[in-house]
Design an enzyme around this catalytic site. Sequence first.
Site, mmCIF file in Angstrom:
data_model
loop_
_atom_site.group_PDB
_atom_site.id
_atom_site.type_symbol
_atom_site.label_atom_id
_atom_site.label_comp_id
_atom_site.label_asym_id
_atom_site.label_seq_id
_atom_site.Cartn_x
_atom_site.Cartn_y
_atom_site.Cartn_z
ATOM 1 C CB ILE A 92 -3.281 2.924 2.094
ATOM 2 C CG1 ILE A 92 -4.557 2.911 2.921
ATOM 3 C CG2 ILE A 92 -2.056 3.037 2.992
ATOM 4 C CD1 ILE A 92 -4.786 1.605 3.648
ATOM 5 C CB CYS A 93 0.350 6.277 -0.812
ATOM 6 S SG CYS A 93 1.983 6.659 -1.331
#
Lengths: 155, 477
Positions: A93-94
């Site tokens: 996840i960014c």
Amino acid sequence: MSAGFAAKRLGKELQKISTSLPPGIELVTAENFEEWLLDIKVLDSNPLYENETYRLKFRFGSTYPIEPPEVVFIQLPDRPIPIHPHVYSNGIICLDLLGQQGWSPVQNVESICMSLQSMLTGNSKNERPPGDEDFVRANRQRPKDIQFYYHDNDV
Amino acid sequence: MPPPNTPEEGALATASSEPSSPEPAPVPLTAPNSPSAIGFAEFKYIFITKLDYQAIEYVGEVDDTLLCPVCRTPFISPITTPCGHTFCRECIDRALETQSTCPIDRQRIRKTRDYHLCPLIIKEQLDRLMVKCPNKGCNHQCPREHLEGHYKRRCDFTLVQCTGPDCVKPITRRVARKRLGGCMHDEVDCRHCGDKVCSMELDSHYDNDCMGRVAVCSDCRQVMPNPSMTRHKHEDCPKVDAPCKWHSAGCRVFKRRELVKKHEAEGCSFEVISRMLQQQAEDRKRLDEMARHVARCEERHARREARRAARAQAHATAHGTNNNNDHRSIEATHSAAHSAEPSSDGDGDVGGSTEDYVLAQFERLESELEILRQQSRDMDARQSHIILQHAAHFSDQIAEIGSKVGVVNMHLSWLMSLQRQSRSSTAAAAIAGAAASVASGSSSGARPGSSDGSGWRYSGDDRRYSEGGRPESLHRL
Ligand SMILES: [Zn+2]
Ligand SMILES: [Zn+2]
Ligand SMILES: [Zn+2]
Ligand SMILES: [Zn+2]
Ligand SMILES: [Zn+2]
Ligand SMILES: [Zn+2]
Ligand SMILES: [Zn+2]
């Protein structure tokens, strides 16, 4: 710095989490103070995520909550990786909240889950981040070591 | 000694350098005369654990506003930042090591220099929070500001280093206080019973296990093994104050057990009341049971009623789709069966609902069987009537055919007799030709004249057959 600091804080969080959690968030396992599994659901009727449940894996270091935990989606037969321009197909996840810069020690497991819920809720793009395939193929790093470029923080 | 809220609390240091866990952590290689050992004559002990504020248990709920946002415990030595946020001193120190901004609003904060004293009102609230002593075995509760003093000076369960010259194992202060100078971990022989007992546990051995040590009851002067003393005082000792047996009924007698015994023997006036109360309690229990039973019965009855209604409705819909001629008769039988039903189980209501259900089903099936039987009877009658009608028709026709055959027969015999007469009476040649042709057909003999008439020949075969068969049948008729 004492190693028990993270454990004490996690103990308090666990105590709270196991009695009440916001809707759409569920604790799956928390057998130690290193790794927890939680399930999240998107509650409103976003067609991209409707009727799906996603599994999150939290890994806590001894510096938690001073430093952020490592949070990824994991894939299981009934737990897909949600499609989102900030979620790579390997579950990484960014999100700036989970990076060293965006993190704050006042955040906690519950608030992370809620942020991820709202990240998915607000999305309408049925796409992976640019360069997803290359990233997933080349990625041998732990999510923590990746320097993300937060190109649009509005999502 | 500074209260726990002062940030410079680390001065209360102990022999241990990492004392943050509540479990006893043995501290190796700390000499008894180390400077951090508390030096008052009264406290010749080396503390092994430090009071860990993060691990202490609070009595009741603590208001959210008193919780540090970083560690989620009530503030410990709190400070307030220029942006107005309050954190534990330790927590903000840690947070600033990685990021030099406020964890809540991300304003810049310089370590220590930007720390302000936290508002006194918060400190007071924190001081007043009730906490439990973290030592195992201690049930002490006090406001948080007094916990440090209790832990350091008074609590018997605070762990200190063993007083043995070469021993660093932890013992509770209670044990250490009793035997200054020796190691508490050696096994010694109990002087009363001879058992091997760790000297640290001698006290509990005397109190609970040692059957060799006798004690004299301070009240009645009776002699008994020490461990039996507690029971004796609670249950037997005649000199100890005790309540009357009927105190639950209201007897206020509370004096030495021997006097109470006498009072009971003479007849406590509350005995009657107590027995009555007991009886009442039993009655109440029985009444409750009955009420429960009635409730159960009512519930069962309601269920049965509901089922019956559902059944009736099912019937009604079944009949609605049925366009049979017998519709009305079926309805009639059914309603008869239904009206019979309630009376049949109205009195036997106690029976189980299953039997009732099966019985009802049985009745229903029986009535339906009766209807079917009736229907088959009707059908049978109708069938035989139809057959009869058809048969009558046939017999009429047969009779008609018979009469026609009779007429034909008559004609034929008339013709035959006519022929016979004409053959026998006249043998005229002209007539003979015609007569011969007729005879050849009927007698199937030689046909001498048949070659003459071409018209006869033409359809000869047909005629021969039909005329050949005819005579016999004519004869029979
Ligand atoms: Zn602030
Ligand atoms: Zn704190
Ligand atoms: Zn205590
Ligand atoms: Zn010892
Ligand atoms: Zn003994
Ligand atoms: Zn006694
Ligand atoms: Zn009495």
